[in-house]
Design a protein around this motif. Sequence first.
Motif, mmCIF file in Angstrom:
data_model
loop_
_atom_site.group_PDB
_atom_site.id
_atom_site.type_symbol
_atom_site.label_atom_id
_atom_site.label_comp_id
_atom_site.label_asym_id
_atom_site.label_seq_id
_atom_site.Cartn_x
_atom_site.Cartn_y
_atom_site.Cartn_z
ATOM 1 N N SER A 80 0.828 -1.193 0.000
ATOM 2 C CA SER A 80 0.000 0.000 0.000
ATOM 3 C C SER A 80 0.869 1.253 0.000
ATOM 4 C CB SER A 80 -0.927 -0.027 1.212
ATOM 5 O OG SER A 80 -1.875 0.972 1.117
ATOM 6 N N VAL A 81 0.905 1.938 -1.148
ATOM 7 C CA VAL A 81 1.682 3.158 -1.303
ATOM 8 C C VAL A 81 0.784 4.199 -1.953
ATOM 9 C CG1 VAL A 81 3.687 4.216 -2.400
ATOM 10 C CG2 VAL A 81 3.821 1.852 -1.626
ATOM 11 N N ARG A 82 0.809 5.400 -1.411
ATOM 12 C CA ARG A 82 0.058 6.471 -2.047
ATOM 13 C C ARG A 82 0.883 7.748 -2.016
ATOM 14 N NH1 ARG A 82 -4.884 8.329 1.878
ATOM 15 N NH2 ARG A 82 -3.634 8.792 3.715
ATOM 16 N N ASP A 100 -2.480 7.515 7.066
ATOM 17 C CA ASP A 100 -1.279 7.766 6.260
ATOM 18 C C ASP A 100 -0.204 6.705 6.474
ATOM 19 O OD1 ASP A 100 -2.191 10.024 4.967
ATOM 20 O OD2 ASP A 100 -1.144 11.437 6.273
ATOM 21 N N GLY A 101 -0.205 6.060 7.593
ATOM 22 C CA GLY A 101 0.856 5.095 7.883
ATOM 23 C C GLY A 101 2.186 5.814 8.033
ATOM 24 N N VAL A 102 3.229 5.258 7.422
ATOM 25 C CA VAL A 102 4.553 5.873 7.456
ATOM 26 C C VAL A 102 4.569 7.021 6.456
ATOM 27 C CG1 VAL A 102 7.027 5.497 7.108
ATOM 28 C CG2 VAL A 102 5.632 3.682 8.095
ATOM 29 N N LYS A 117 4.429 -4.002 5.111
ATOM 30 C CA LYS A 117 3.900 -4.146 6.471
ATOM 31 C C LYS A 117 2.703 -3.235 6.727
ATOM 32 C CE LYS A 117 8.452 -5.263 8.269
ATOM 33 N NZ LYS A 117 9.582 -4.779 9.065
ATOM 34 N N GLY A 118 2.480 -2.253 5.867
ATOM 35 C CA GLY A 118 1.385 -1.314 6.081
ATOM 36 C C GLY A 118 1.458 -0.151 5.124
ATOM 37 N N GLN A 119 0.620 0.819 5.337
ATOM 38 C CA GLN A 119 0.516 1.991 4.467
ATOM 39 C C GLN A 119 1.786 2.831 4.499
ATOM 40 O OE1 GLN A 119 -2.236 3.004 2.500
ATOM 41 N NE2 GLN A 119 -0.800 4.499 1.720
ATOM 42 N N VAL A 120 2.223 3.268 3.303
ATOM 43 C CA VAL A 120 3.297 4.241 3.158
ATOM 44 C C VAL A 120 2.734 5.387 2.331
ATOM 45 C CG1 VAL A 120 5.538 4.729 2.115
ATOM 46 C CG2 VAL A 120 5.203 2.600 3.363
ATOM 47 N N THR A 121 2.901 6.603 2.822
ATOM 48 C CA THR A 121 2.448 7.784 2.096
ATOM 49 C C THR A 121 3.666 8.595 1.695
ATOM 50 O OG1 THR A 121 0.367 7.824 3.308
ATOM 51 C CG2 THR A 121 1.024 9.854 2.220
ATOM 52 N N LEU A 122 3.854 8.743 0.381
ATOM 53 C CA LEU A 122 4.944 9.544 -0.162
ATOM 54 C C LEU A 122 4.465 10.986 -0.239
ATOM 55 C CD1 LEU A 122 6.085 7.175 -3.053
ATOM 56 C CD2 LEU A 122 6.902 7.255 -0.683
#
Length: 117
Positions: free
Chosen positions: A2-4, A16-18, A89-94
Motif C-alpha cells: 500500500s503506497v500512495r 497515512d501510515g509511514v 507491512k502497512g501503508q506508506v504515504t509519499l
Amino acid sequence: MSVRVRRIYEPPEPDDGVRVLVDRLWPRGLSKADARVDEWPKGLTPSNELRRWFHDGGSYEEFTRRYEAELDAPEAVELLGGLRESASKGQVTLLTASKSPDESHATVLARLLTAQA
C-alpha cells in the motif's frame, strides 16, 4: 503493498501510515511538527540538475527515464528496498510539495515500489 502519494501541505490523516518526504528541499512555510514526517530519504530524490532541467520545461516522459536511471545508484536501491519493506507491512504515504503530484517524481517512486512487490 500500500503506497500512495499526497501533497505535504495536506493535513496528516490517521491512515497515512509511514509518512515519507520524497523532496530534496524542505517545503516552504511548513514546520516539521506540522508535517509529521517519519522519514526523509534524500538519496531517493531527483538530483538538483534533473530537478532544474524538469522545472525549466523538460518533458515528464524524459524526466521519468532520467530519474529511474538515477534510482539505479546503490544508495537509492537500498533506500527503495527499505520503503518496499515498510509498504509490505502497512501503508506508506509519499509526500511531495509538487503542485502536480500526478506528474512528479513521487508518482514514479510509487509505481516502482508497487511494481516490484
